[in-house]
Design a protein around this motif. Sequence first.
Motif, PDB file in Angstrom:
ATOM      1  N   LEU A 224       0.824  -1.206   0.000  1.00 39.90           N
ATOM      2  CA  LEU A 224       0.000   0.000   0.000  1.00 39.90           C
ATOM      3  C   LEU A 224       0.861   1.260   0.000  1.00 39.90           C
ATOM      4  O   LEU A 224       1.712   1.442   0.875  1.00 39.90           O
ATOM      5  N   ARG A 225       0.598   2.131  -0.979  1.00 38.53           N
ATOM      6  CA  ARG A 225       1.234   3.440  -1.029  1.00 38.53           C
ATOM      7  C   ARG A 225       0.199   4.554  -1.086  1.00 38.53           C
ATOM      8  O   ARG A 225       0.553   5.728  -1.039  1.00 38.53           O
ATOM      9  N   ILE A 226      -1.057   4.178  -1.220  1.00 36.11           N
ATOM     10  CA  ILE A 226      -2.147   5.145  -1.258  1.00 36.11           C
ATOM     11  C   ILE A 226      -2.530   5.544   0.167  1.00 36.11           C
ATOM     12  O   ILE A 226      -2.166   4.863   1.139  1.00 36.11           O
ATOM     13  N   GLU A 245      -2.111  -2.049  15.796  1.00 35.47           N
ATOM     14  CA  GLU A 245      -0.661  -1.820  15.848  1.00 35.47           C
ATOM     15  C   GLU A 245       0.067  -2.713  14.846  1.00 35.47           C
ATOM     16  O   GLU A 245       1.003  -2.269  14.165  1.00 35.47           O
ATOM     17  N   ALA A 246      -0.358  -3.973  14.724  1.00 37.31           N
ATOM     18  CA  ALA A 246       0.263  -4.881  13.764  1.00 37.31           C
ATOM     19  C   ALA A 246       0.052  -4.383  12.340  1.00 37.31           C
ATOM     20  O   ALA A 246       0.954  -4.463  11.499  1.00 37.31           O
ATOM     21  N   PHE A 247      -1.142  -3.847  12.069  1.00 40.28           N
ATOM     22  CA  PHE A 247      -1.414  -3.318  10.739  1.00 40.28           C
ATOM     23  C   PHE A 247      -0.551  -2.089  10.461  1.00 40.28           C
ATOM     24  O   PHE A 247      -0.001  -1.936   9.357  1.00 40.28           O
ATOM     25  N   GLN A 248      -0.422  -1.219  11.443  1.00 38.37           N
ATOM     26  CA  GLN A 248       0.350   0.004  11.227  1.00 38.37           C
ATOM     27  C   GLN A 248       1.849  -0.269  11.094  1.00 38.37           C
ATOM     28  O   GLN A 248       2.561   0.544  10.506  1.00 38.37           O
ATOM     29  N   ALA A 254      -0.658   4.653   7.630  1.00 33.53           N
ATOM     30  CA  ALA A 254      -2.097   4.521   7.845  1.00 33.53           C
ATOM     31  C   ALA A 254      -2.555   5.389   9.008  1.00 33.53           C
ATOM     32  O   ALA A 254      -1.945   5.411  10.073  1.00 33.53           O
ATOM     33  N   GLU A 255      -3.650   6.106   8.792  1.00 33.19           N
ATOM     34  CA  GLU A 255      -4.265   6.897   9.853  1.00 33.19           C
ATOM     35  C   GLU A 255      -5.259   6.026  10.625  1.00 33.19           C
ATOM     36  O   GLU A 255      -5.751   5.021  10.112  1.00 33.19           O
TER      37      GLU A 255
END
Length: 287
Positions: A224-226, A245-248, A254-255
Amino acid sequence: MTNANDLLAPSRLLLRGSGGIELAADQFGPVDGPLVVLLHGGGQNRHSWKQTGAQLGASGMRVVAVDARGHGDSQWAPDRDYRRHTMVQDLLLVLDQLGAPAVLVGASMGGITGLLATAEPGGKAISALVLVDIVTRPEPEGIARVLDFMGNYRDGFDSIEQAADAVAGYLPHRPRPKNTDGLLRNLRERDGRWYWHWDPEMLADRLEDPSEMIEQMEDAARLLRIPVLVVRGMRSDVVSAEGVEAFQRLVPHAELVEIGGAAHTAAGDDNDSFTDAVAKFVLSTRK
C-alpha cells in the motif's frame, strides 16, 4: 443545476461483476463529484450505508454503495462462487464501469475485498482506502461470533419481531429499535417465514483457511502506497488495539480513527462520527 434534495435520494444502478453477475447499487450525490465506493460487511447490504451515502452525497461527493454478490438485490451466484478472489474481481469490474479513481470504503468483508483488490493490476483505480473495523489480523473470537450469528438462522424466523430479538441479542450495545420496519431491507418473506436476504451458501467459503487469508491481506498491505484510514470501534471484538498496531507496522502511513461507543458495526453504531471521519479523510486526499 442539481437540486439539494436529489443528492439525498439515491438513484439505482445495475452493474456487472465476474461472470456477468448482476450487482445492484445506489448512487448518491453529483455524478461529477469525487467518487467514493462503499462495500458492506457479510450478511449486510447497501442500505447499511444509507445515511452515510446521503450525507457524503450532499457534501458534493459521488457515492456508490454496492450490494455484494449474494446480498441484497444483487444476483446470487448460480455456481455458489463467493470466494474472496471472485469478490475482488467483482469490485475491479465495478470500478472499471464507474470510470473514475475511487476512494474505497469497506466494512469487514468489504474491507477485505478492497484491501486485496489494491494488490491487483486493476487496483490502481483505488486512490485511497478506508478499512472499517477490519485489519490484517482480526480477532478469531470476534470473527467466530459474526459467523455464528450468520449461520444460526438458516431456517428463518416466525416473525419480524423474532428477527429483531436476534439482532438485539447480537448487538447488545445498541438500544433495540421500537420500530422494526428497517429490518425489512434485510429480510425476505417466503412460505410464511422471514429469511435474511443473502445466500447462506456464502458461508461455505468463509471456511477457507484463515491463515491463508491473513497472509494474502498482509502481502497486499505491504504494497500500500495510497492514503489509508482505519476506523475502529473501540468496543469491537473483531479489531483489537494490538491488531491495529500490527497493521500500522505493515502500513506506517495509515491513519487511525477510533469511535468510542461503537463495536464491529461502527458505521451503524455512531453514523455521524463515522461519516465525519470518512468525509474529512476523503477531502484530505483531494489536496
